[in-house]
Write an enzyme that holds these catalytic residues in place. Structure first.
Site, PDB file in Angstrom:
ATOM      1  N   GLY A 188      65.990  25.859  48.009  1.00 18.76           N
ATOM      2  CA  GLY A 188      66.234  24.464  48.368  1.00 18.76           C
ATOM      3  C   GLY A 188      65.668  24.062  49.726  1.00 18.76           C
ATOM      4  N   GLU A 194      53.474  33.573  56.512  1.00 17.66           N
ATOM      5  CA  GLU A 194      52.894  34.105  57.761  1.00 17.66           C
ATOM      6  C   GLU A 194      51.431  33.714  57.937  1.00 17.66           C
ATOM      7  OE1 GLU A 194      52.149  38.598  56.002  1.00 17.66           O
ATOM      8  OE2 GLU A 194      52.317  38.382  58.147  1.00 17.66           O
ATOM      9  N   ARG A 222      71.295  22.195  62.279  1.00 19.33           N
ATOM     10  CA  ARG A 222      70.023  22.600  62.875  1.00 19.33           C
ATOM     11  C   ARG A 222      68.878  22.560  61.872  1.00 19.33           C
ATOM     12  NH1 ARG A 222      72.548  27.886  65.751  1.00 19.33           N
ATOM     13  NH2 ARG A 222      72.777  26.989  67.821  1.00 19.33           N
ATOM     14  N   THR A 240      51.701  44.857  45.149  1.00 19.71           N
ATOM     15  CA  THR A 240      51.787  44.174  46.453  1.00 19.71           C
ATOM     16  C   THR A 240      52.832  43.078  46.358  1.00 19.71           C
ATOM     17  OG1 THR A 240      50.682  42.625  47.953  1.00 19.71           O
ATOM     18  CG2 THR A 240      49.762  42.776  45.757  1.00 19.71           C
ATOM     19  N   ASP A 261      52.645  40.346  47.853  1.00 23.41           N
ATOM     20  CA  ASP A 261      52.018  39.044  48.126  1.00 23.41           C
ATOM     21  C   ASP A 261      51.698  38.192  46.888  1.00 23.41           C
ATOM     22  OD1 ASP A 261      52.146  39.673  50.761  1.00 23.41           O
ATOM     23  OD2 ASP A 261      50.003  39.535  51.169  1.00 23.41           O
ATOM     24  N   ARG A 308      46.870  52.559  54.940  1.00 24.70           N
ATOM     25  CA  ARG A 308      45.656  51.732  54.915  1.00 24.70           C
ATOM     26  C   ARG A 308      44.593  52.634  55.539  1.00 24.70           C
ATOM     27  NH1 ARG A 308      47.499  46.584  53.562  1.00 24.70           N
ATOM     28  NH2 ARG A 308      49.565  46.055  54.324  1.00 24.70           N
ATOM     29  N   MET A 315      56.537  36.668  54.360  1.00 23.87           N
ATOM     30  CA  MET A 315      55.217  37.299  54.310  1.00 23.87           C
ATOM     31  C   MET A 315      54.279  36.538  53.375  1.00 23.87           C
ATOM     32  SD  MET A 315      55.641  41.397  54.646  1.00 23.87           S
ATOM     33  CE  MET A 315      55.679  42.139  56.288  1.00 23.87           C
TER      34      MET A 315
HETATM   35  O1  F6P Z   1      49.978  43.043  51.789  1.00 20.50           O
HETATM   36  C1  F6P Z   1      51.338  42.970  51.858  1.00 20.50           C
HETATM   37  C2  F6P Z   1      51.790  42.656  53.277  1.00 20.50           C
HETATM   38  O2  F6P Z   1      53.189  42.856  53.312  1.00 20.50           O
HETATM   39  C3  F6P Z   1      51.446  41.264  53.787  1.00 20.50           C
HETATM   40  O3  F6P Z   1      52.309  40.266  53.351  1.00 20.50           O
HETATM   41  C4  F6P Z   1      51.500  41.478  55.286  1.00 20.50           C
HETATM   42  O4  F6P Z   1      50.698  40.539  55.948  1.00 20.50           O
HETATM   43  C5  F6P Z   1      50.940  42.851  55.438  1.00 20.50           C
HETATM   44  O5  F6P Z   1      51.214  43.523  54.220  1.00 20.50           O
HETATM   45  C6  F6P Z   1      51.479  43.654  56.581  1.00 20.50           C
HETATM   46  O6  F6P Z   1      50.785  44.846  56.619  1.00 20.50           O
HETATM   47  P1  F6P Z   1      51.142  46.126  57.475  1.00 20.50           P
HETATM   48  O7  F6P Z   1      52.080  46.959  56.694  1.00 20.50           O
HETATM   49  O8  F6P Z   1      49.850  46.831  57.681  1.00 20.50           O
HETATM   50  O9  F6P Z   1      51.741  45.636  58.749  1.00 20.50           O
END
Ligand code: F6P
Length: 323
Positions: free
Chosen positions: A188, A225, A165, A128, A130, A75, A172
């Site tokens: 489920g 998350e 439990r 990604t 996500d 990044r 993520m």
């Molecule tokens: O964008 C994908 C992702 O895995 C997200 O689900 C998560 O919040 C983020 O990257 C975590 O990023 P990093 O690798 O910078 O911790």
């Protein structure tokens, strides 16, 4: 625009299983069409640093089944500075790249918009876990992440049932609840919490106690998350209000690795090879995706501005199958 003779590929942002299959497809299709292919190391950081090297068909041997990215990823903070951005643009010219293929998620493709505005010929591929990009039904890596989460849910369900439990499993997904919805419905789960919906603690507790009254002695809660309550805080609230025995499992980065599923390998192979065909035809400035099973491409900026995919149907489904 000129038909490409030299194409660079980079992976950026969070890695995703299937990125290697996409890189491989680009390198192999480029070789097939007589286009020179180059790998760019560590996303935009490597572009800025000029870490650019030839990527032939043999360089991608034995990679289709591997998670992560052989090009590495980052990044890039430098890319967000005017100097770093300018340097990235210069490098494209210095290395005489006719197109840069960017494989990444939201942040990476938003960065790519800036490059296209600066006149850099570029194509974006959705990579990604996500599944949060609006222009494609599925992103590379999502299916694998869902299946990894699903396998973990199965294991947790066994022990959760034995001990009667309630277990909160955090998956993520920062702004998009797709990993939670797909893995939660297929696993489920009794309750699925996604960023698309506000958290209602009273409702969660009511549903858990109602389940108990109907004979459900254990429950699985899947929480994305990005939901605006921490898993441990949620545990504390539920314990306080219901007296149930609650445990928390945060799956974290295990979801980002592992061998890509057949679905992700095929999607990545189709997207990567189509991107190179577009380069051959001199078509740039696009984001490629898959909609209704077809590979499609739209202007990058318009693609990123498309309305968010609706999660409504799956959210409703997640609530009806748990009576
Ligand atoms: O964008 C994908 C992702 O895995 C997200 O689900 C998560 O919040 C983020 O990257 C975590 O990023 P990093 O690798 O910078 O911790």
């Amino acid at each position: 625009m000129a038909n490409a003779k030299r194409v660079g590929i980079l992976t950026s942002g969070g890695d995703a299983p299937g990125m290697n299959a996409a890189i491989r497809a680009c390198a192999r299709m480029a070789a097939y069409l007589g286009i020179q292919c180059f790998g760019i190391k560590r996303g935009y950081d490597g572009l800025i640093a000029g870490e650019i090297f030839p990527l032939g068909p043999r360089d991608v041997s034995d990679t289709i089944q591997r998670g992560g990215t052989i090009l590495r990823t980052a990044r890039s903070a430098d890319f967000l500075t005017p100097e770093g951005f300018e340097r990235a643009c210069e490098m494209v010219k210095n290395f005489k790249l006719d197109c840069v293929i960017v494989i990444g998620g939201n942040g990476s493709l938003t960065g790519a918009i800036e490059l296209t505005r600066a006149g850099v010929p570029l194509l974006g591929l959705p990579g990604t876990i996500d599944n949060d990009l609006p222009f494609t039904d599925f992103t590379i890596g999502f299916d694998t992440a869902v299946n990894t989460a699903l396998s973990a849910i199965g294991n947790v369900r066994d022990t959760s049932a034995s001990h009667e439990r309630t277990t909160i499993i955090e998956v993520m997904g920062r702004e998009c609840g797709d990993i939670a919805l797909y893995s939660g419905i297929t696993g489920g789960a009794e309750i699925i919490l996604v960023p698309e919906e506000p958290v209602d603690i009273a409702d969660i507790c009511g549903r858990l106690l109602d389940g108990r009254n109907k004979g459900k002695m254990s429950s699985i809660i899947i929480k994305a998350e990005g939901v605006d309550i921490d898993a441990n805080a949620l545990d504390a609230e539920i314990t306080k209000k219901t007296g149930l025995d609650v445990k928390v499992v945060v799956l974290g980065y295990v979801q980002r690795g592992g061998a890509p599923t057949a679905f992700d390998r095929l999607l990545a192979s189709r997207l990567g090879s189509k991107a190179i065909e577009l380069c051959r035809d001199g078509v740039y400035g696009k984001a490629l995706g898959v909609r209704k099973g077809e590979i499609v491409w739209d202007d990058l900026e318009a693609a990123m501005a498309m309305p968010k995919k609706s999660a409504e149907e799956l959210i409703a489904l997640s609530k009806t199958l748990v009576v």
